[in-house]
Write a protein that holds these residues in place. Structure first.
Motif, PDB file in Angstrom:
ATOM      1  N   GLY A   1       1.108  -1.181  -0.211  1.00 34.49           N
ATOM      2  CA  GLY A   1      -0.073   0.367   0.079  1.00 34.49           C
ATOM      3  C   GLY A   1       0.872   1.353  -0.080  1.00 34.49           C
ATOM      4  N   ASP A   2       0.230   2.494   0.149  1.00 33.27           N
ATOM      5  CA  ASP A   2       0.400   3.704   0.036  1.00 33.27           C
ATOM      6  C   ASP A   2       1.030   3.882   1.548  1.00 33.27           C
ATOM      7  OD1 ASP A   2      -1.534   3.867   1.377  1.00 33.27           O
ATOM      8  OD2 ASP A   2      -2.123   5.767  -0.561  1.00 33.27           O
ATOM      9  N   GLY A   3       1.807   4.878   1.157  1.00 29.94           N
ATOM     10  CA  GLY A   3       2.589   5.857   3.110  1.00 29.94           C
ATOM     11  C   GLY A   3       1.683   5.998   4.173  1.00 29.94           C
TER      12      GLY A   3
ATOM     13  N   GLY B   1       5.500  16.568   2.676  1.00 25.56           N
ATOM     14  CA  GLY B   1       5.048  17.370   3.920  1.00 25.56           C
ATOM     15  C   GLY B   1       3.660  17.300   3.768  1.00 25.56           C
ATOM     16  N   PRO B   2       2.741  17.273   4.632  1.00 28.90           N
ATOM     17  CA  PRO B   2       0.873  17.136   5.197  1.00 28.90           C
ATOM     18  C   PRO B   2       0.325  18.129   3.907  1.00 28.90           C
ATOM     19  CG  PRO B   2       1.616  18.609   6.913  1.00 28.90           C
ATOM     20  CD  PRO B   2       3.332  18.715   5.349  1.00 28.90           C
ATOM     21  N   GLY B   3      -0.673  17.015   3.491  1.00 30.79           N
ATOM     22  CA  GLY B   3      -1.435  16.907   1.844  1.00 30.79           C
ATOM     23  C   GLY B   3      -0.998  16.201   1.163  1.00 30.79           C
ATOM     24  N   THR B   4       0.477  15.440   1.038  1.00 31.02           N
ATOM     25  CA  THR B   4       1.101  14.906   0.077  1.00 31.02           C
ATOM     26  C   THR B   4       0.731  13.127   0.118  1.00 31.02           C
ATOM     27  OG1 THR B   4       2.767  14.150   1.149  1.00 31.02           O
ATOM     28  CG2 THR B   4       2.426  16.574  -0.273  1.00 31.02           C
ATOM     29  N   GLY B   5      -0.022  12.326   0.643  1.00 31.54           N
ATOM     30  CA  GLY B   5      -0.547  11.265   0.697  1.00 31.54           C
ATOM     31  C   GLY B   5       0.466  10.876   1.578  1.00 31.54           C
TER      32      GLY B   5
END
Length: 119
Positions: A17-19, A81-85
């Motif tokens: 999966g993703d981060g 950063g925040p909001g990068t997924g």
């Protein structure tokens, strides 16, 4: 594979999966720790008849510490950063959950020691 490698893989989200996976894992572990701590406090107060309050308190502290460590490891290894997924906001939210679990577990442990009659 040693414990350090396992924690690092869990914090990075593993291979599935993703981060956000690592942050979600830390959030889930922290939430479980809070629930265990809450139940341990209920056992000490006599609102619940099942289980051992000391065991629940120690479990809550251990699970809370694990959730906090996972969240910090995720924060240290995530890029962007925040909001990068990458799950940074979730990891930041998981830290207080872990700390709350530790505090609830410690509180239940202290209260369980007071209720044991001296003998």
């Amino acid at each position: 594979m040693n414990a350090s490698d396992v924690l690092m893989a869990a914090a990075e989200g593993g291979v599935i999966g993703d981060g956000r996976t690592g942050a979600n894992l830390a959030l889930a572990v922290g939430a479980v720790g809070v629930a265990i701590g809450w139940l341990a406090l209920a056992r000490v107060a006599g609102r619940s008849r099942t289980g051992n309050a000391r065991t629940g308190a120690i479990s809550a502290m251990t699970v809370g510490l694990a959730g906090t460590v996972l969240a910090v490891l995720h924060l240290a290894t995530a890029s962007g950063g925040p909001g990068t997924g990458n799950g940074l906001v979730g990891a930041i939210a998981a830290i207080p959950l872990g700390v709350i679990a530790i505090v609830l577990g410690r509180r239940a442990l202290i209260r369980s020691r007071r209720t044991v009659p001296a003998g």
